[in-house]
Design an enzyme around this catalytic site. Structure first.
Site, PDB file in Angstrom:
ATOM      1  N   GLU A 223      -1.491  -5.791  -7.249  1.00  0.00           N
ATOM      2  CA  GLU A 223      -2.094  -7.113  -7.094  1.00  0.00           C
ATOM      3  C   GLU A 223      -1.219  -8.220  -7.670  1.00  0.00           C
ATOM      4  O   GLU A 223      -1.315  -9.381  -7.247  1.00  0.00           O
ATOM      5  CB  GLU A 223      -3.473  -7.147  -7.755  1.00  0.00           C
ATOM      6  CG  GLU A 223      -4.530  -6.357  -6.995  1.00  0.00           C
ATOM      7  CD  GLU A 223      -5.909  -6.545  -7.575  1.00  0.00           C
ATOM      8  OE1 GLU A 223      -6.036  -7.232  -8.613  1.00  0.00           O
ATOM      9  OE2 GLU A 223      -6.862  -6.006  -6.994  1.00  0.00           O
TER      10      GLU A 223
ATOM     11  N   GLU B 146     -14.800 -10.043  -5.918  1.00  0.00           N
ATOM     12  CA  GLU B 146     -13.478  -9.721  -5.387  1.00  0.00           C
ATOM     13  C   GLU B 146     -12.811 -10.950  -4.776  1.00  0.00           C
ATOM     14  O   GLU B 146     -11.589 -11.125  -4.883  1.00  0.00           O
ATOM     15  CB  GLU B 146     -13.590  -8.604  -4.342  1.00  0.00           C
ATOM     16  CG  GLU B 146     -14.011  -7.251  -4.909  1.00  0.00           C
ATOM     17  CD  GLU B 146     -12.978  -6.649  -5.848  1.00  0.00           C
ATOM     18  OE1 GLU B 146     -11.800  -7.081  -5.810  1.00  0.00           O
ATOM     19  OE2 GLU B 146     -13.324  -5.751  -6.625  1.00  0.00           O
TER      20      GLU B 146
ATOM     21  N   ALA C 158     -10.763  -7.742  -0.915  1.00  0.00           N
ATOM     22  CA  ALA C 158     -11.631  -6.566  -0.826  1.00  0.00           C
ATOM     23  C   ALA C 158     -11.628  -5.810  -2.142  1.00  0.00           C
ATOM     24  O   ALA C 158     -10.767  -6.015  -2.995  1.00  0.00           O
ATOM     25  CB  ALA C 158     -11.163  -5.648   0.310  1.00  0.00           C
TER      26      ALA C 158
ATOM     27  N   ARG D  52       0.850  -1.195   0.000  1.00  0.00           N
ATOM     28  CA  ARG D  52       0.000   0.000   0.000  1.00  0.00           C
ATOM     29  C   ARG D  52       0.884   1.243   0.000  1.00  0.00           C
ATOM     30  O   ARG D  52       1.604   1.509   0.966  1.00  0.00           O
ATOM     31  CB  ARG D  52      -0.932   0.001   1.220  1.00  0.00           C
ATOM     32  CG  ARG D  52      -1.974  -1.105   1.205  1.00  0.00           C
ATOM     33  CD  ARG D  52      -2.904  -0.969   0.020  1.00  0.00           C
ATOM     34  NE  ARG D  52      -4.014  -1.936   0.056  1.00  0.00           N
ATOM     35  CZ  ARG D  52      -4.929  -2.047  -0.889  1.00  0.00           C
ATOM     36  NH1 ARG D  52      -4.867  -1.259  -1.955  1.00  0.00           N
ATOM     37  NH2 ARG D  52      -5.898  -2.936  -0.787  1.00  0.00           N
TER      38      ARG D  52
ATOM     39  N   GLU E  52      -9.188 -11.898  -6.216  1.00  0.00           N
ATOM     40  CA  GLU E  52      -8.010 -11.723  -5.368  1.00  0.00           C
ATOM     41  C   GLU E  52      -7.546 -13.005  -4.693  1.00  0.00           C
ATOM     42  O   GLU E  52      -6.375 -13.103  -4.305  1.00  0.00           O
ATOM     43  CB  GLU E  52      -8.274 -10.638  -4.313  1.00  0.00           C
ATOM     44  CG  GLU E  52      -8.476  -9.254  -4.906  1.00  0.00           C
ATOM     45  CD  GLU E  52      -8.342  -8.152  -3.878  1.00  0.00           C
ATOM     46  OE1 GLU E  52      -8.279  -8.457  -2.677  1.00  0.00           O
ATOM     47  OE2 GLU E  52      -8.303  -6.976  -4.303  1.00  0.00           O
TER      48      GLU E  52
END
Length: 205
Positions: A151, A99, A82, A70, A103
């Site tokens: 990702e 999601e 998320a 992040r 993910e």
């Protein structure tokens, strides 16, 4: 729960609104708000599209966590699968299922609402709905989502729910929806899942 006291509550009327920035995910606005006593005050705030997160719990009592970089905090965080509720008309439960597949490469036979979280109400209206996913299955390899940017670097692990709660309590997990979701999942499990809400329950407010 009853409202506190019997006095008439002040109505925080918005007298004017100026958009400082408009983006795909959020807008930054300044609102002039009428305060108790008759005065006014400016409030800068972020209007956010909202998000969902998923506590995916398998038959062995393990939860799926992802570790993702992040930029705002400059490091990798433990999080739940998320994503943004930015598809017009898409129910939050469907967003959560999408999601989870994108993910974590997982499907869910059952989704319930665990908890709703205002992530930081001092400056944003962002609401994150956290779902509990059970009866997990694998997305076929040929149907899996291609991951890009941050990702592409994410790690996916499964960990016992109680161990994940321990990670929260010692500060290893700090992502807000992840903290709330894990604690809520442990509480719901200990209550025999009686505190869960239906996946289509309307959001607060």
């Amino acid at each position: 729960m009853s409202e506190p006291g019997n006095a008439v509550e002040h109505r925080y009327e918005v007298l004017s609104r100026e958009v400082q920035y408009r983006g795909r995910i959020f807008d930054v606005v300044t609102e002039q708000v009428r305060m108790p006593g008759g005065g006014t005050a400016p409030r800068d705030l972020v209007r956010h599209v909202g998000a969902v997160a998923v506590v995916a719990l398998d038959a062995a009592g393990q939860v799926v966590l992802i570790r993702q970089y992040r930029q705002p905090v400059g490091r990798r965080l433990w999080e739940l699968p998320a994503g943004l509720t930015d598809v017009t008309g898409e129910p939050p439960a469907l967003t959560a299922a999408r999601e989870l597949a994108e993910e974590a490469d997982l499907t869910a036979g059952r989704l319930d609402v665990l908890v709703d979280v205002h992530s930081s109400p001092g400056f944003t209206d962002e609401l994150v709905r956290v779902f509990l996913a059970r009866d997990l299955g694998e997305v076929p390899v040929e149907q899996r989502h291609a991951r890009h940017d941050e990702e592409a670097d994410l790690q996916i692990v499964r960990i016992d729910l109680d161990e994940a709660v321990g990670m929260v309590l010692v500060g290893e997990i700090t992502n807000g929806p992840c903290v709330a979701g894990l604690l809520a999942a442990a509480r719901a499990r200990d209550a025999g899942w009686s505190v869960l809400r239906r996946a289509d329950t309307p959001p607060p407010g």
